[in-house]
Motif scaffolding. Structure first.
Motif, PDB file in Angstrom:
ATOM      1  N   ILE A  92       0.824  -1.215   0.000  1.00  0.00           N
ATOM      2  CA  ILE A  92       0.000   0.000   0.000  1.00  0.00           C
ATOM      3  C   ILE A  92       0.851   1.256   0.000  1.00  0.00           C
ATOM      4  O   ILE A  92       0.508   2.249  -0.645  1.00  0.00           O
ATOM      5  CB  ILE A  92      -0.941  -0.017   1.220  1.00  0.00           C
ATOM      6  N   VAL A  93       1.981   1.216   0.718  1.00  0.00           N
ATOM      7  CA  VAL A  93       2.833   2.402   0.859  1.00  0.00           C
ATOM      8  C   VAL A  93       4.054   2.300  -0.048  1.00  0.00           C
ATOM      9  O   VAL A  93       4.283   1.278  -0.709  1.00  0.00           O
ATOM     10  CB  VAL A  93       3.270   2.580   2.328  1.00  0.00           C
ATOM     11  N   GLY A  94       4.868   3.370  -0.048  1.00  0.00           N
ATOM     12  CA  GLY A  94       6.073   3.362  -0.869  1.00  0.00           C
ATOM     13  C   GLY A  94       7.152   2.456  -0.321  1.00  0.00           C
ATOM     14  O   GLY A  94       7.795   1.693  -1.052  1.00  0.00           O
ATOM     15  N   THR A  95       7.384   2.533   1.009  1.00  0.00           N
ATOM     16  CA  THR A  95       8.388   1.719   1.687  1.00  0.00           C
ATOM     17  C   THR A  95       7.855   1.317   3.050  1.00  0.00           C
ATOM     18  O   THR A  95       7.272   2.147   3.758  1.00  0.00           O
ATOM     19  CB  THR A  95       9.708   2.500   1.870  1.00  0.00           C
ATOM     20  N   ALA A  96       8.065   0.061   3.425  1.00  0.00           N
ATOM     21  CA  ALA A  96       7.653  -0.421   4.741  1.00  0.00           C
ATOM     22  C   ALA A  96       8.862  -1.044   5.431  1.00  0.00           C
ATOM     23  O   ALA A  96       9.548  -1.898   4.862  1.00  0.00           O
ATOM     24  CB  ALA A  96       6.535  -1.445   4.620  1.00  0.00           C
ATOM     25  N   VAL A  97       9.108  -0.606   6.671  1.00  0.00           N
ATOM     26  CA  VAL A  97      10.218  -1.112   7.473  1.00  0.00           C
ATOM     27  C   VAL A  97       9.657  -1.687   8.765  1.00  0.00           C
ATOM     28  O   VAL A  97       8.897  -1.016   9.469  1.00  0.00           O
ATOM     29  CB  VAL A  97      11.231   0.009   7.801  1.00  0.00           C
ATOM     30  N   GLY A  98      10.023  -2.905   9.074  1.00  0.00           N
ATOM     31  CA  GLY A  98       9.593  -3.532  10.315  1.00  0.00           C
ATOM     32  C   GLY A  98      10.748  -3.653  11.286  1.00  0.00           C
ATOM     33  O   GLY A  98      11.877  -3.949  10.880  1.00  0.00           O
ATOM     34  N   VAL A  99      10.488  -3.401  12.562  1.00  0.00           N
ATOM     35  CA  VAL A  99      11.512  -3.599  13.589  1.00  0.00           C
ATOM     36  C   VAL A  99      10.959  -4.489  14.694  1.00  0.00           C
ATOM     37  O   VAL A  99       9.773  -4.432  15.027  1.00  0.00           O
ATOM     38  CB  VAL A  99      11.994  -2.260  14.206  1.00  0.00           C
ATOM     39  N   ASP A 100      11.828  -5.315  15.247  1.00  0.00           N
ATOM     40  CA  ASP A 100      11.464  -6.159  16.380  1.00  0.00           C
ATOM     41  C   ASP A 100      12.736  -6.469  17.151  1.00  0.00           C
ATOM     42  O   ASP A 100      13.814  -6.626  16.560  1.00  0.00           O
ATOM     43  CB  ASP A 100      10.790  -7.457  15.918  1.00  0.00           C
ATOM     44  N   ILE A 101      12.608  -6.587  18.460  1.00  0.00           N
ATOM     45  CA  ILE A 101      13.759  -6.855  19.310  1.00  0.00           C
ATOM     46  C   ILE A 101      14.098  -8.339  19.362  1.00  0.00           C
ATOM     47  O   ILE A 101      15.198  -8.727  19.767  1.00  0.00           O
ATOM     48  CB  ILE A 101      13.508  -6.312  20.737  1.00  0.00           C
ATOM     49  N   GLU A 102      13.161  -9.175  18.904  1.00  0.00           N
ATOM     50  CA  GLU A 102      13.315 -10.625  18.993  1.00  0.00           C
ATOM     51  C   GLU A 102      14.013 -11.173  17.746  1.00  0.00           C
ATOM     52  O   GLU A 102      13.477 -11.073  16.631  1.00  0.00           O
ATOM     53  CB  GLU A 102      11.941 -11.278  19.164  1.00  0.00           C
ATOM     54  N   PRO A 103      15.203 -11.758  17.899  1.00  0.00           N
ATOM     55  CA  PRO A 103      15.929 -12.284  16.722  1.00  0.00           C
ATOM     56  C   PRO A 103      15.134 -13.329  15.942  1.00  0.00           C
ATOM     57  O   PRO A 103      15.191 -13.353  14.708  1.00  0.00           O
ATOM     58  CB  PRO A 103      17.197 -12.892  17.335  1.00  0.00           C
ATOM     59  N   HIS A 104      14.402 -14.206  16.644  1.00  0.00           N
ATOM     60  CA  HIS A 104      13.608 -15.231  15.951  1.00  0.00           C
ATOM     61  C   HIS A 104      12.591 -14.576  15.016  1.00  0.00           C
ATOM     62  O   HIS A 104      12.328 -15.078  13.919  1.00  0.00           O
ATOM     63  CB  HIS A 104      12.871 -16.111  16.964  1.00  0.00           C
ATOM     64  N   ALA A 105      12.007 -13.464  15.480  1.00  0.00           N
ATOM     65  CA  ALA A 105      11.010 -12.778  14.662  1.00  0.00           C
ATOM     66  C   ALA A 105      11.645 -12.199  13.400  1.00  0.00           C
ATOM     67  O   ALA A 105      11.080 -12.301  12.300  1.00  0.00           O
ATOM     68  CB  ALA A 105      10.336 -11.673  15.470  1.00  0.00           C
ATOM     69  N   ILE A 106      12.817 -11.587  13.547  1.00  0.00           N
ATOM     70  CA  ILE A 106      13.482 -10.978  12.395  1.00  0.00           C
ATOM     71  C   ILE A 106      13.945 -12.044  11.401  1.00  0.00           C
ATOM     72  O   ILE A 106      13.879 -11.838  10.180  1.00  0.00           O
ATOM     73  CB  ILE A 106      14.653 -10.096  12.853  1.00  0.00           C
ATOM     74  N   VAL A 107      14.389 -13.188  11.882  1.00  0.00           N
ATOM     75  CA  VAL A 107      14.747 -14.287  10.981  1.00  0.00           C
ATOM     76  C   VAL A 107      13.538 -14.692  10.139  1.00  0.00           C
ATOM     77  O   VAL A 107      13.626 -14.858   8.910  1.00  0.00           O
ATOM     78  CB  VAL A 107      15.290 -15.500  11.768  1.00  0.00           C
ATOM     79  N   ALA A 108      12.385 -14.836  10.800  1.00  0.00           N
ATOM     80  CA  ALA A 108      11.163 -15.192  10.072  1.00  0.00           C
ATOM     81  C   ALA A 108      10.751 -14.091   9.113  1.00  0.00           C
ATOM     82  O   ALA A 108      10.315 -14.354   7.984  1.00  0.00           O
ATOM     83  CB  ALA A 108      10.041 -15.486  11.074  1.00  0.00           C
TER      84      ALA A 108
END
Length: 260
Positions: A49-65
């Motif tokens: 929907i947007v031009g750029t989407a950035v996700g952040v999370d403190i949990e390494p398992h989440a970022i791997v997924a």
């Protein structure tokens, strides 16, 4: 906020519906931050929907997924960063929109203040913030089995809420955002349906069992639960799932505010 791989696995099933209320406030040229993105399913939906989407999370398992999702999605405007939402690694006024789904509810007052201060710092003037979070006072459960109620209580113990009003966080989002320098412009509520049919009930039981079995040893080791309570909670969910008329509608309140 505590994290666990079983919680991240549960979050995988979040999708675009969780952010539907925020879509009318977005535009194709926006840069969006999804704070506490988990495995990235909502971030990916918003990237369409947007031009750029950035996700952040403190949990390494989440970022791997999330990185795995990004690599297979075909989206070129999607990125994920392992980071603490109370100390974001972005410059001032970087984003046009900031989104929080099912994360602010878990924070104590000090962490919430830091998180929203960071969100305001990285948000451009006139930018929008969207929040969607739980309010247990709106949950609908039938039959109200002791074991299922115990399971819900065990999850609350895991997050160790010091403030009893934290359980009613959803309805207070507008006032909390206003107190931290935002101007609320829209609010509503909806439900996550865990009992639409036999399949969804079965999935709800499987998710509950996975979470309880994953968190159980940690709850016991921290003195937050007993083995007997874990087993009673598991039995409660099994009994709930065996009832063809069982329902569980989980309340989510939604709010959109602007940085003036």
């Amino acid at each position: 906020m505590r994290h666990d791989s079983s919680i991240v696995e549960f979050q995988r099933k979040r999708g675009g519906d969780s952010a539907a209320f925020f879509v009318p406030f977005l535009a194709s040229d926006m840069i969006l931050l999804d704070a506490g993105c988990g495995p990235g399913t909502i971030t990916a939906a918003l990237a369409g929907i947007v031009g750029t989407a950035v996700g952040v999370d403190i949990e390494p398992h989440a970022i791997v997924a999330a990185d795995r999702l990004a690599s297979t999605s075909g989206l070129t405007n999607l990125a994920f960063v392992e980071a603490d939402m109370t100390a974001l690694p972005f410059g001032d006024e970087t984003f046009d929109a900031v989104f929080f789904h099912a994360v602010l509810y878990h924070q104590d007052g000090a962490a919430l203040t830091r998180t929203l201060a960071e969100a305001r710092r990285v948000l451009k003037p006139g930018g929008v913030i969207g929040t969607r979070d739980a309010d247990v006072g709106g949950n609908i459960l039938h039959p109200e089995l002791d074991g299922v109620r115990l399971a819900l209580d065990l999850w609350q113990r895991w997050y160790e809420h010091d403030d009893p009003e934290a359980l009613l966080f959803g309805r207070r989002q507008s006032s909390l955002l206003r107190a931290r320098g935002f101007t609320p412009i829209w609010s509503s509520a909806g439900y996550v349906n865990h009992s639409a049919d036999a399949t969804s009930r079965s999935e709800a039981v499987a998710d509950a069992r996975r979470s309880l079995l994953g968190l159980g040893p940690q709850l016991v080791s921290k003195g937050l639960a007993t083995d007997g309570e874990i087993q009673a909670a598991l039995a409660g969910w099994d009994a709930w799932g065996a009832d063809p008329d069982a329902v569980y509608f989980r309340c989510r309140c939604e709010c959109v505010a602007r940085k003036d």
